[in-house]
Design a protein around this motif. Structure first.
Motif, PDB file in Angstrom:
ATOM      1  N   VAL A   1       0.812  -1.214   0.000  1.00 44.75           N
ATOM      2  CA  VAL A   1       0.000   0.000   0.000  1.00 44.75           C
ATOM      3  C   VAL A   1       0.850   1.272   0.000  1.00 44.75           C
ATOM      4  CG1 VAL A   1      -1.697   1.318   1.337  1.00 44.75           C
ATOM      5  CG2 VAL A   1      -1.977  -1.135   1.077  1.00 44.75           C
ATOM      6  N   PHE A   2       1.870   1.315   0.854  1.00 46.05           N
ATOM      7  CA  PHE A   2       2.662   2.536   1.025  1.00 46.05           C
ATOM      8  C   PHE A   2       4.075   2.471   0.441  1.00 46.05           C
ATOM      9  CE2 PHE A   2      -0.224   2.511   4.778  1.00 46.05           C
ATOM     10  CZ  PHE A   2      -1.045   3.538   4.353  1.00 46.05           C
ATOM     11  N   GLY A   3       4.493   1.273   0.013  1.00 51.70           N
ATOM     12  CA  GLY A   3       5.824   1.144  -0.549  1.00 51.70           C
ATOM     13  C   GLY A   3       6.929   1.113   0.485  1.00 51.70           C
ATOM     14  N   LEU A   4       6.576   0.942   1.745  1.00 56.18           N
ATOM     15  CA  LEU A   4       7.577   0.782   2.791  1.00 56.18           C
ATOM     16  C   LEU A   4       6.981   0.027   3.971  1.00 56.18           C
ATOM     17  CD1 LEU A   4       8.248   4.082   4.730  1.00 56.18           C
ATOM     18  CD2 LEU A   4       6.390   3.866   3.168  1.00 56.18           C
ATOM     19  N   THR A   5       7.824  -0.702   4.665  1.00 55.48           N
ATOM     20  CA  THR A   5       7.390  -1.456   5.837  1.00 55.48           C
ATOM     21  C   THR A   5       7.480  -0.567   7.068  1.00 55.48           C
ATOM     22  OG1 THR A   5       9.611  -2.246   6.322  1.00 55.48           O
ATOM     23  CG2 THR A   5       8.271  -3.603   4.823  1.00 55.48           C
ATOM     24  N   ALA A   6       7.013  -1.061   8.188  1.00 52.30           N
ATOM     25  CA  ALA A   6       7.086  -0.310   9.434  1.00 52.30           C
ATOM     26  C   ALA A   6       8.545  -0.051   9.821  1.00 52.30           C
ATOM     27  CB  ALA A   6       6.355  -1.049  10.547  1.00 52.30           C
ATOM     28  N   GLU A   7       9.412  -1.036   9.587  1.00 50.91           N
ATOM     29  CA  GLU A   7      10.830  -0.866   9.909  1.00 50.91           C
ATOM     30  C   GLU A   7      11.452   0.234   9.049  1.00 50.91           C
ATOM     31  OE1 GLU A   7       9.512  -3.926   9.187  1.00 50.91           O
ATOM     32  OE2 GLU A   7       9.572  -4.838  11.171  1.00 50.91           O
TER      33      GLU A   7
ATOM     34  N   GLU B   1      13.061   3.995  10.158  1.00 52.18           N
ATOM     35  CA  GLU B   1      14.416   4.408   9.802  1.00 52.18           C
ATOM     36  C   GLU B   1      14.458   5.604   8.858  1.00 52.18           C
ATOM     37  OE1 GLU B   1      16.016   0.802   8.178  1.00 52.18           O
ATOM     38  OE2 GLU B   1      15.943  -0.232  10.109  1.00 52.18           O
ATOM     39  N   ALA B   2      13.351   5.977   8.291  1.00 51.57           N
ATOM     40  CA  ALA B   2      13.322   7.080   7.315  1.00 51.57           C
ATOM     41  C   ALA B   2      13.716   8.399   7.979  1.00 51.57           C
ATOM     42  CB  ALA B   2      11.934   7.195   6.702  1.00 51.57           C
TER      43      ALA B   2
ATOM     44  N   GLY C   1       4.897  12.967   1.570  1.00 49.96           N
ATOM     45  CA  GLY C   1       5.944  12.921   0.561  1.00 49.96           C
ATOM     46  C   GLY C   1       7.346  12.762   1.109  1.00 49.96           C
ATOM     47  N   VAL C   2       7.491  12.268   2.333  1.00 54.32           N
ATOM     48  CA  VAL C   2       8.806  12.093   2.947  1.00 54.32           C
ATOM     49  C   VAL C   2       9.420  10.764   2.532  1.00 54.32           C
ATOM     50  CG1 VAL C   2      10.034  11.910   5.154  1.00 54.32           C
ATOM     51  CG2 VAL C   2       8.165  13.550   4.902  1.00 54.32           C
ATOM     52  N   ALA C   3       8.633   9.706   2.535  1.00 56.91           N
ATOM     53  CA  ALA C   3       9.096   8.366   2.151  1.00 56.91           C
ATOM     54  C   ALA C   3       7.894   7.557   1.698  1.00 56.91           C
ATOM     55  CB  ALA C   3       9.786   7.678   3.330  1.00 56.91           C
ATOM     56  N   GLY C   4       8.154   6.537   0.911  1.00 58.44           N
ATOM     57  CA  GLY C   4       7.069   5.691   0.438  1.00 58.44           C
ATOM     58  C   GLY C   4       6.186   6.424  -0.555  1.00 58.44           C
ATOM     59  N   MET C   5       4.973   5.897  -0.712  1.00 53.37           N
ATOM     60  CA  MET C   5       4.037   6.473  -1.687  1.00 53.37           C
ATOM     61  C   MET C   5       2.616   6.120  -1.286  1.00 53.37           C
ATOM     62  SD  MET C   5       4.780   3.730  -4.637  1.00 53.37           S
ATOM     63  CE  MET C   5       4.589   1.999  -4.276  1.00 53.37           C
ATOM     64  N   LEU C   6       1.698   6.868  -1.828  1.00 54.42           N
ATOM     65  CA  LEU C   6       0.287   6.550  -1.643  1.00 54.42           C
ATOM     66  C   LEU C   6      -0.171   5.719  -2.835  1.00 54.42           C
ATOM     67  CD1 LEU C   6      -1.131   9.929  -0.339  1.00 54.42           C
ATOM     68  CD2 LEU C   6      -0.689   7.849   0.957  1.00 54.42           C
ATOM     69  N   PRO C   7      -1.195   4.911  -2.668  1.00 53.31           N
ATOM     70  CA  PRO C   7      -1.688   4.108  -3.790  1.00 53.31           C
ATOM     71  C   PRO C   7      -2.061   4.992  -4.980  1.00 53.31           C
ATOM     72  CG  PRO C   7      -2.748   3.454  -1.758  1.00 53.31           C
ATOM     73  CD  PRO C   7      -1.949   4.691  -1.449  1.00 53.31           C
ATOM     74  N   ASP C   8      -1.804   4.472  -6.178  1.00 55.91           N
ATOM     75  CA  ASP C   8      -2.084   5.218  -7.404  1.00 55.91           C
ATOM     76  C   ASP C   8      -3.561   5.285  -7.733  1.00 55.91           C
ATOM     77  OD1 ASP C   8       0.563   5.788  -7.890  1.00 55.91           O
ATOM     78  OD2 ASP C   8       0.877   3.966  -9.058  1.00 55.91           O
ATOM     79  N   ALA C   9      -4.322   4.361  -7.204  1.00 50.36           N
ATOM     80  CA  ALA C   9      -5.742   4.309  -7.552  1.00 50.36           C
ATOM     81  C   ALA C   9      -6.405   5.632  -7.190  1.00 50.36           C
ATOM     82  CB  ALA C   9      -6.422   3.170  -6.806  1.00 50.36           C
ATOM     83  N   PRO C  10      -7.180   6.184  -8.103  1.00 47.06           N
ATOM     84  CA  PRO C  10      -7.857   7.441  -7.793  1.00 47.06           C
ATOM     85  C   PRO C  10      -8.869   7.233  -6.672  1.00 47.06           C
ATOM     86  CG  PRO C  10      -8.679   6.550  -9.855  1.00 47.06           C
ATOM     87  CD  PRO C  10      -7.533   5.666  -9.417  1.00 47.06           C
ATOM     88  N   PHE C  11      -9.009   8.239  -5.884  1.00 49.90           N
ATOM     89  CA  PHE C  11      -9.938   8.173  -4.771  1.00 49.90           C
ATOM     90  C   PHE C  11     -11.353   8.401  -5.276  1.00 49.90           C
ATOM     91  CE2 PHE C  11     -12.161  10.590  -1.361  1.00 49.90           C
ATOM     92  CZ  PHE C  11     -12.424   9.498  -0.574  1.00 49.90           C
TER      93      PHE C  11
ATOM     94  N   ALA D   1       4.166   8.734   3.809  1.00 49.70           N
ATOM     95  CA  ALA D   1       3.754   8.667   2.410  1.00 49.70           C
ATOM     96  C   ALA D   1       2.898   9.866   2.010  1.00 49.70           C
ATOM     97  CB  ALA D   1       3.001   7.367   2.141  1.00 49.70           C
ATOM     98  N   MET D   2       1.931  10.235   2.836  1.00 44.25           N
ATOM     99  CA  MET D   2       1.036  11.328   2.457  1.00 44.25           C
ATOM    100  C   MET D   2       1.732  12.677   2.464  1.00 44.25           C
ATOM    101  SD  MET D   2      -1.529  11.680   5.661  1.00 44.25           S
ATOM    102  CE  MET D   2      -1.503  13.307   6.378  1.00 44.25           C
TER     103      MET D   2
END
Length: 144
Positions: A46-52, A56-57, A109-119, A106-107
């Protein structure tokens, strides 16, 4: 002006994790995340990153430390930024302690990403008058 919030529960796999946390509270405990690899899988998908990875980000200098707030304060902060992280009873999600940091990173814009699917917001609930007939019948009954 009212705006529709994006629901965390609508993201793929999040509702399933929330249901599992209801049955097995360890899912929602960040210190036990090694026991539940499916949590890391959902976060990565979903976010492109794990909790770990989220832990660490690197944080920007103006980071607000949302991950250290109480669940209620986290929910209020996310709501102010356009995200609904509550359940149907308006309580913060059980999984919020685990999902908070990756979502915030993710939201913003610091690390990871939000899903591409339009809301796509849920359709407005249609009001039904099924109770109107019962109310009228009850009023007639009381008059008798």
């Amino acid at each position: 002006m009212t705006h529709t919030l994006r629901r965390l529960l609508d993201l793929p796999g999040v509702a399933d994790l929330e249901a599992k946390a209801l049955m097995k509270p360890g899912y929602a405990d960040p210190s036990r995340r090694d026991e539940f690899p499916e949590v890391a899988e959902v976060l990565a998908a979903v976010f492109g990153l794990t909790a770990e990875q989220a832990e660490e980000a690197a944080r920007p200098d103006d980071w607000d430390g949302i991950e250290r707030l109480s669940p209620a304060d986290q929910a209020d902060t996310f709501e102010a930024e356009g995200w609904d992280v509550r359940d149907a009873r308006r309580k913060p999600l059980r999984m919020l302690a685990v999902l908070c940091e990756p979502l915030a990173l993710a939201m913003r814009g610091v690390a990871g990403m939000l899903p591409d699917a339009p809301f796509v917001p849920e359709p407005a609930e249609e009001k039904s008058d099924w109770g109107a007939g019962m109310a009228a019948e009850a009023a007639r009954f009381r008059k008798r």
